[in-house]
Design a protein around this motif. Structure first.
Motif, mmCIF file in Angstrom:
data_model
loop_
_atom_site.group_PDB
_atom_site.id
_atom_site.type_symbol
_atom_site.label_atom_id
_atom_site.label_comp_id
_atom_site.label_asym_id
_atom_site.label_seq_id
_atom_site.Cartn_x
_atom_site.Cartn_y
_atom_site.Cartn_z
ATOM 1 N N ILE A 100 2.213 18.315 4.299
ATOM 2 C CA ILE A 100 0.905 18.711 4.814
ATOM 3 C C ILE A 100 1.102 19.888 5.760
ATOM 4 N N ASN A 101 0.310 20.931 5.556
ATOM 5 C CA ASN A 101 0.385 22.123 6.390
ATOM 6 C C ASN A 101 -0.864 22.179 7.257
ATOM 7 N N VAL A 102 -0.689 22.128 8.578
ATOM 8 C CA VAL A 102 -1.815 22.133 9.517
ATOM 9 C C VAL A 102 -1.677 23.351 10.429
ATOM 10 N N THR A 103 -2.760 24.132 10.515
ATOM 11 C CA THR A 103 -2.786 25.272 11.426
ATOM 12 C C THR A 103 -3.979 25.126 12.359
ATOM 13 N N VAL A 104 -3.766 25.511 13.612
ATOM 14 C CA VAL A 104 -4.840 25.514 14.603
ATOM 15 C C VAL A 104 -5.290 26.949 14.762
ATOM 16 N N ALA A 105 -6.537 27.232 14.319
ATOM 17 C CA ALA A 105 -7.095 28.583 14.369
ATOM 18 C C ALA A 105 -8.299 28.579 15.295
ATOM 19 N N GLY A 106 -8.077 28.901 16.565
ATOM 20 C CA GLY A 106 -9.184 28.912 17.521
ATOM 21 C C GLY A 106 -9.706 27.508 17.761
ATOM 22 N N LYS A 107 -10.986 27.289 17.455
ATOM 23 C CA LYS A 107 -11.595 25.970 17.637
ATOM 24 C C LYS A 107 -11.622 25.176 16.332
ATOM 25 N N ASP A 108 -10.841 25.593 15.341
ATOM 26 C CA ASP A 108 -10.802 24.906 14.050
ATOM 27 C C ASP A 108 -9.385 24.432 13.749
ATOM 28 N N ILE A 109 -9.301 23.300 13.055
ATOM 29 C CA ILE A 109 -8.035 22.808 12.522
ATOM 30 C C ILE A 109 -8.137 22.889 11.013
ATOM 31 N N GLU A 110 -7.169 23.557 10.372
ATOM 32 C CA GLU A 110 -7.165 23.712 8.914
ATOM 33 C C GLU A 110 -6.020 22.905 8.333
ATOM 34 N N ILE A 111 -6.347 22.061 7.364
ATOM 35 C CA ILE A 111 -5.363 21.193 6.711
ATOM 36 C C ILE A 111 -5.197 21.687 5.278
ATOM 37 N N ARG A 112 -3.978 22.089 4.926
ATOM 38 C CA ARG A 112 -3.703 22.621 3.587
ATOM 39 C C ARG A 112 -2.644 21.763 2.896
ATOM 40 N N ASN A 113 -2.618 21.839 1.570
ATOM 41 C CA ASN A 113 -1.610 21.214 0.714
ATOM 42 C C ASN A 113 -1.570 19.697 0.880
ATOM 43 N N PHE A 114 -2.715 19.084 1.202
ATOM 44 C CA PHE A 114 -2.764 17.629 1.305
ATOM 45 C C PHE A 114 -2.773 17.052 -0.109
ATOM 46 N N GLY A 116 -1.053 17.908 -2.449
ATOM 47 C CA GLY A 116 -0.886 19.009 -3.382
ATOM 48 C C GLY A 116 -2.173 19.693 -3.794
ATOM 49 N N GLU A 117 -3.283 19.370 -3.130
ATOM 50 C CA GLU A 117 -4.573 19.967 -3.499
ATOM 51 C C GLU A 117 -4.686 21.385 -2.939
ATOM 52 N N LYS A 118 -5.438 22.207 -3.631
ATOM 53 C CA LYS A 118 -5.652 23.580 -3.176
ATOM 54 C C LYS A 118 -6.744 23.677 -2.123
ATOM 55 N N ARG A 119 -7.579 22.645 -2.024
ATOM 56 C CA ARG A 119 -8.715 22.683 -1.111
ATOM 57 C C ARG A 119 -8.244 22.732 0.344
ATOM 58 N N VAL A 120 -8.898 23.578 1.136
ATOM 59 C CA VAL A 120 -8.603 23.682 2.565
ATOM 60 C C VAL A 120 -9.617 22.832 3.324
ATOM 61 N N ARG A 121 -9.113 21.872 4.078
ATOM 62 C CA ARG A 121 -9.984 21.006 4.867
ATOM 63 C C ARG A 121 -10.055 21.570 6.283
#
Length: 189
Positions: A100-114, A116-121
């Motif tokens: 799971i790839n998690v990035t903190v971008a300002g006031k948002d948390i983005e969850i990628r590769n959950f 193996g899905e392409k969707r960004v949460r």
């Protein structure tokens, strides 16, 4: 059956000021100020002169209304703890195959590769909550703030973003889970 009068007291320490006016509570401490309104409840809240206490009264309440007194006291206690020490929730990423790839971008948390899905949460953080990727621990996210309700809400939203659907939950345990609930500043006993 109605109880004629039910009363509870809220005590607070020296370095915190609590202002009560018309069921609106403002708590100020070393870490900041929190404000909360309890106007939806028919209770009396008044500070006791000379003591560092607040008296919460409920007149002629039934069983459900009596339960609200302790709830209000717990909320104010959590506000006092928040402006003194803050709240810190630590969350760990659990995955078996796809990291799971998690990035903190300002006031948002983005969850990628959950899974193996392409969707960004994306989870937008409430005002007053900060998210930081832990530097010393792998796959850890730290949420901190003064308001317990907002910090726990942000943690719940992050955890619910990684719900597994249409699979066996006993086998697919991937997700982001709360592991530790503590204070930002550790209180001295």
């Amino acid at each position: 059956m109605k109880t004629i009068l039910s009363t509870r007291y809220i005590e607070y320490p020296e370095n915190v000021t609590v202002d009560v006016k018309a069921r609106s509570v403002v708590v100020t401490g070393p870490r900041g100020t929190l404000k909360r309104e309890f106007k939806h409840l028919n209770i009396d809240m008044q500070p006791i002169a000379g003591e560092r206490k607040i008296r919460v009264d409920l007149w002629f309440g039934n069983r459900k209304q009596l339960a609200c007194i302790r709830t209000v006291c717990a909320h104010v206690d959590n506000m006092v703890t928040g402006v003194q020490f803050g709240f810190l929730y630590k969350m760990r990423f659990v995955y078996s195959h796809f990291p799971i790839n998690v990035t903190v971008a300002g006031k948002d948390i983005e969850i990628r590769n959950f899974m193996g899905e392409k969707r960004v949460r994306r989870v937008s953080l409430p005002e007053g909550v900060e998210a930081v990727r832990s530097a010393d621990v792998k796959d850890e996210l730290c949420l901190s703030g003064n308001d317990l309700a907002l910090v726990s809400l942000a943690a719940a939203q992050v955890q619910q973003m990684t719900n597994i659907r249409h699979k066996d939950l006993r086998k697919f345990l991937d997700g982001i889970y709360v592991t530790t609930k503590t204070n930002v500043v550790i209180p001295e006993l």
